[in-house]
Design a protein around this motif. Structure first.
Motif, PDB file in Angstrom:
ATOM      1  N   MET A   1       0.846  -1.178   0.000  1.00 35.14           N
ATOM      2  CA  MET A   1       0.000   0.000   0.000  1.00 35.14           C
ATOM      3  C   MET A   1       0.891   1.239   0.000  1.00 35.14           C
ATOM      4  SD  MET A   1      -2.794   1.391   2.773  1.00 35.14           S
ATOM      5  CE  MET A   1      -3.966   0.134   2.386  1.00 35.14           C
ATOM      6  N   GLU A   2       0.510   2.205  -0.832  1.00 34.65           N
ATOM      7  CA  GLU A   2       1.192   3.499  -0.849  1.00 34.65           C
ATOM      8  C   GLU A   2       0.369   4.482  -0.038  1.00 34.65           C
ATOM      9  OE1 GLU A   2       4.170   4.382  -2.184  1.00 34.65           O
ATOM     10  OE2 GLU A   2       4.383   2.244  -2.597  1.00 34.65           O
ATOM     11  N   GLN A   3       1.038   5.298   0.764  1.00 32.05           N
ATOM     12  CA  GLN A   3       0.334   6.282   1.574  1.00 32.05           C
ATOM     13  C   GLN A   3       1.068   7.603   1.514  1.00 32.05           C
ATOM     14  OE1 GLN A   3      -1.135   5.160   5.491  1.00 32.05           O
ATOM     15  NE2 GLN A   3      -0.338   7.064   6.343  1.00 32.05           N
ATOM     16  N   LEU A   4       0.296   8.689   1.427  1.00 33.83           N
ATOM     17  CA  LEU A   4       0.853  10.034   1.429  1.00 33.83           C
ATOM     18  C   LEU A   4       0.011  10.895   2.359  1.00 33.83           C
ATOM     19  CD1 LEU A   4       2.806  12.161   0.190  1.00 33.83           C
ATOM     20  CD2 LEU A   4       1.010  12.602  -1.503  1.00 33.83           C
ATOM     21  N   ASP A   5       0.676  11.580   3.289  1.00 38.55           N
ATOM     22  CA  ASP A   5      -0.008  12.534   4.153  1.00 38.55           C
ATOM     23  C   ASP A   5       0.127  13.918   3.535  1.00 38.55           C
ATOM     24  OD1 ASP A   5      -0.872  10.688   6.022  1.00 38.55           O
ATOM     25  OD2 ASP A   5       0.964  10.838   7.199  1.00 38.55           O
ATOM     26  N   VAL A   6      -1.015  14.562   3.303  1.00 41.27           N
ATOM     27  CA  VAL A   6      -1.079  15.877   2.677  1.00 41.27           C
ATOM     28  C   VAL A   6      -1.543  16.871   3.738  1.00 41.27           C
ATOM     29  CG1 VAL A   6      -2.182  17.229   0.856  1.00 41.27           C
ATOM     30  CG2 VAL A   6      -1.695  14.800   0.481  1.00 41.27           C
ATOM     31  N   THR A   7      -0.853  17.997   3.855  1.00 43.20           N
ATOM     32  CA  THR A   7      -1.259  19.024   4.810  1.00 43.20           C
ATOM     33  C   THR A   7      -2.180  20.018   4.103  1.00 43.20           C
ATOM     34  OG1 THR A   7       0.817  18.811   6.008  1.00 43.20           O
ATOM     35  CG2 THR A   7      -0.455  20.821   6.383  1.00 43.20           C
ATOM     36  N   PHE A   8      -3.381  20.161   4.642  1.00 43.34           N
ATOM     37  CA  PHE A   8      -4.351  21.126   4.121  1.00 43.34           C
ATOM     38  C   PHE A   8      -4.401  22.307   5.082  1.00 43.34           C
ATOM     39  CE2 PHE A   8      -9.023  22.369   4.162  1.00 43.34           C
ATOM     40  CZ  PHE A   8      -8.854  23.331   3.183  1.00 43.34           C
ATOM     41  N   THR A   9      -4.087  23.499   4.575  1.00 40.37           N
ATOM     42  CA  THR A   9      -4.162  24.722   5.366  1.00 40.37           C
ATOM     43  C   THR A   9      -5.327  25.553   4.836  1.00 40.37           C
ATOM     44  OG1 THR A   9      -1.755  24.676   5.648  1.00 40.37           O
ATOM     45  CG2 THR A   9      -2.883  26.749   6.149  1.00 40.37           C
ATOM     46  N   PRO A  10      -6.438  25.618   5.596  1.00 42.54           N
ATOM     47  CA  PRO A  10      -7.612  26.377   5.135  1.00 42.54           C
ATOM     48  C   PRO A  10      -7.317  27.871   5.023  1.00 42.54           C
ATOM     49  CG  PRO A  10      -8.202  24.874   6.925  1.00 42.54           C
ATOM     50  CD  PRO A  10      -6.699  24.919   6.851  1.00 42.54           C
ATOM     51  N   ALA A  11      -7.956  28.518   4.069  1.00 39.99           N
ATOM     52  CA  ALA A  11      -7.774  29.953   3.846  1.00 39.99           C
ATOM     53  C   ALA A  11      -8.402  30.788   4.957  1.00 39.99           C
ATOM     54  CB  ALA A  11      -8.374  30.355   2.495  1.00 39.99           C
ATOM     55  N   ASN A  12      -9.345  30.220   5.699  1.00 40.73           N
ATOM     56  CA  ASN A  12     -10.050  30.984   6.731  1.00 40.73           C
ATOM     57  C   ASN A  12      -9.280  31.099   8.045  1.00 40.73           C
ATOM     58  OD1 ASN A  12     -10.275  28.481   7.918  1.00 40.73           O
ATOM     59  ND2 ASN A  12     -12.507  28.335   7.710  1.00 40.73           N
ATOM     60  N   GLY A  13      -8.029  30.605   8.075  1.00 40.52           N
ATOM     61  CA  GLY A  13      -7.219  30.716   9.285  1.00 40.52           C
ATOM     62  C   GLY A  13      -7.370  29.553  10.248  1.00 40.52           C
ATOM     63  N   ALA A  14      -8.242  28.596   9.935  1.00 38.70           N
ATOM     64  CA  ALA A  14      -8.381  27.416  10.789  1.00 38.70           C
ATOM     65  C   ALA A  14      -7.046  26.659  10.804  1.00 38.70           C
ATOM     66  CB  ALA A  14      -9.498  26.522  10.272  1.00 38.70           C
ATOM     67  N   PRO A  15      -6.800  25.880  11.845  1.00 37.35           N
ATOM     68  CA  PRO A  15      -5.528  25.167  11.909  1.00 37.35           C
ATOM     69  C   PRO A  15      -5.373  24.164  10.769  1.00 37.35           C
ATOM     70  CG  PRO A  15      -6.885  24.721  13.874  1.00 37.35           C
ATOM     71  CD  PRO A  15      -7.649  25.647  12.993  1.00 37.35           C
ATOM     72  N   PRO A  16      -4.136  23.963  10.321  1.00 37.96           N
ATOM     73  CA  PRO A  16      -3.905  22.957   9.275  1.00 37.96           C
ATOM     74  C   PRO A  16      -4.337  21.574   9.750  1.00 37.96           C
ATOM     75  CG  PRO A  16      -1.948  24.310   9.616  1.00 37.96           C
ATOM     76  CD  PRO A  16      -2.914  24.643  10.714  1.00 37.96           C
ATOM     77  N   ARG A  17      -4.713  20.743   8.790  1.00 39.46           N
ATOM     78  CA  ARG A  17      -5.077  19.353   9.127  1.00 39.46           C
ATOM     79  C   ARG A  17      -4.449  18.424   8.109  1.00 39.46           C
ATOM     80  NH1 ARG A  17     -11.066  18.137   6.999  1.00 39.46           N
ATOM     81  NH2 ARG A  17     -11.139  19.689   5.366  1.00 39.46           N
ATOM     82  N   THR A  18      -4.320  17.174   8.502  1.00 37.04           N
ATOM     83  CA  THR A  18      -3.704  16.176   7.640  1.00 37.04           C
ATOM     84  C   THR A  18      -4.780  15.397   6.901  1.00 37.04           C
ATOM     85  OG1 THR A  18      -1.798  15.973   9.093  1.00 37.04           O
ATOM     86  CG2 THR A  18      -2.210  14.142   7.583  1.00 37.04           C
ATOM     87  N   ILE A  19      -4.579  15.238   5.598  1.00 37.88           N
ATOM     88  CA  ILE A  19      -5.422  14.382   4.767  1.00 37.88           C
ATOM     89  C   ILE A  19      -4.536  13.223   4.332  1.00 37.88           C
ATOM     90  CG2 ILE A  19      -6.732  14.188   2.620  1.00 37.88           C
ATOM     91  CD1 ILE A  19      -7.192  17.256   2.798  1.00 37.88           C
ATOM     92  N   THR A  20      -4.958  12.014   4.615  1.00 39.45           N
ATOM     93  CA  THR A  20      -4.172  10.836   4.249  1.00 39.45           C
ATOM     94  C   THR A  20      -4.749  10.222   2.981  1.00 39.45           C
ATOM     95  OG1 THR A  20      -3.620  10.411   6.552  1.00 39.45           O
ATOM     96  CG2 THR A  20      -3.364   8.569   5.016  1.00 39.45           C
TER      97      THR A  20
END
Length: 182
Positions: A1-20
């Motif tokens: 299995m290949e996995q990549l964690d992507v960091t999403f930083t919302p434009a509204n100033g909310a804290p970044p979150r990880t999308i796997t």
């Protein structure tokens, strides 16, 4: 299995979150290969299975919808950035939609008007599994129509779009006229 964690930083100033993003190892079946794709993003999580005629094709098809799905998450959040970035693209040698150019002759007119009917290839939808967008453009004195037709699988979403297209064409011709194509 290949996995990549992507960091999403919302434009509204909310804290970044990880999308796997996960792509399962292709599995060879009797007639085709399959691979499971998962995008784990909280309420926007979605998973689907891709089929291909061979190992390479199932990997290609597995990755095709990931950029569109990630950009949908960003759009629904009101914008933001992904790291690493993902760029939306059409698959090599393929359009991401089917299109037919129609000629509409309004009642009493001497010149036809070009009307475009476009049906998008099914893409994953976070709420309804799959979506195929139906777009009708060019009718005079009518707003263009564009709406996603959803279904439990890609074939169902595409079938809905194909079935509804003639109904919407008739509605947009409510004052009569003639619709033809070459």
């Amino acid at each position: 299995m290949e996995q990549l964690d992507v960091t999403f930083t919302p434009a509204n100033g909310a804290p970044p979150r990880t999308i796997t993003v996960r792509i399962g190892t292709p599995v060879r079946g009797e007639r085709s290969w399959t691979a499971r794709v998962e995008v784990l993003a909280g309420d926007d999580s979605h998973a689907w299975t891709c089929q291909g005629t061979d190992w390479a094709q199932v990997l290609e098809l597995s990755t095709w919808n990931i950029p569109s799905y990630l950009h949908g998450i960003v759009d629904r959040a009101g914008g933001g950035t992904l790291e690493p970035p993902f760029y939306e693209r059409e698959p090599r040698g393929k359009k991401a939609y089917m299109e037919r150019q129609l000629d509409y002759m309004p009642p009493g007119a001497t010149q036809s008007v070009p009307v475009r009917l476009r049906i998008g290839l099914p893409v994953p939808h976070p709420e309804y599994d799959w979506e195929s967008t139906l777009t009708i453009e060019g009718f005079p004195d009518r707003a263009d129509y564009s709406k996603g037709m959803t279904g439990a699988d890609p074939m169902l979403a595409l079938s809905y779009a194909l079935a509804i297209a003639p109904l919407h064409l008739r509605l947009m011709m409510k004052r009569g006229g003639r619709l033809t194509w070459d």
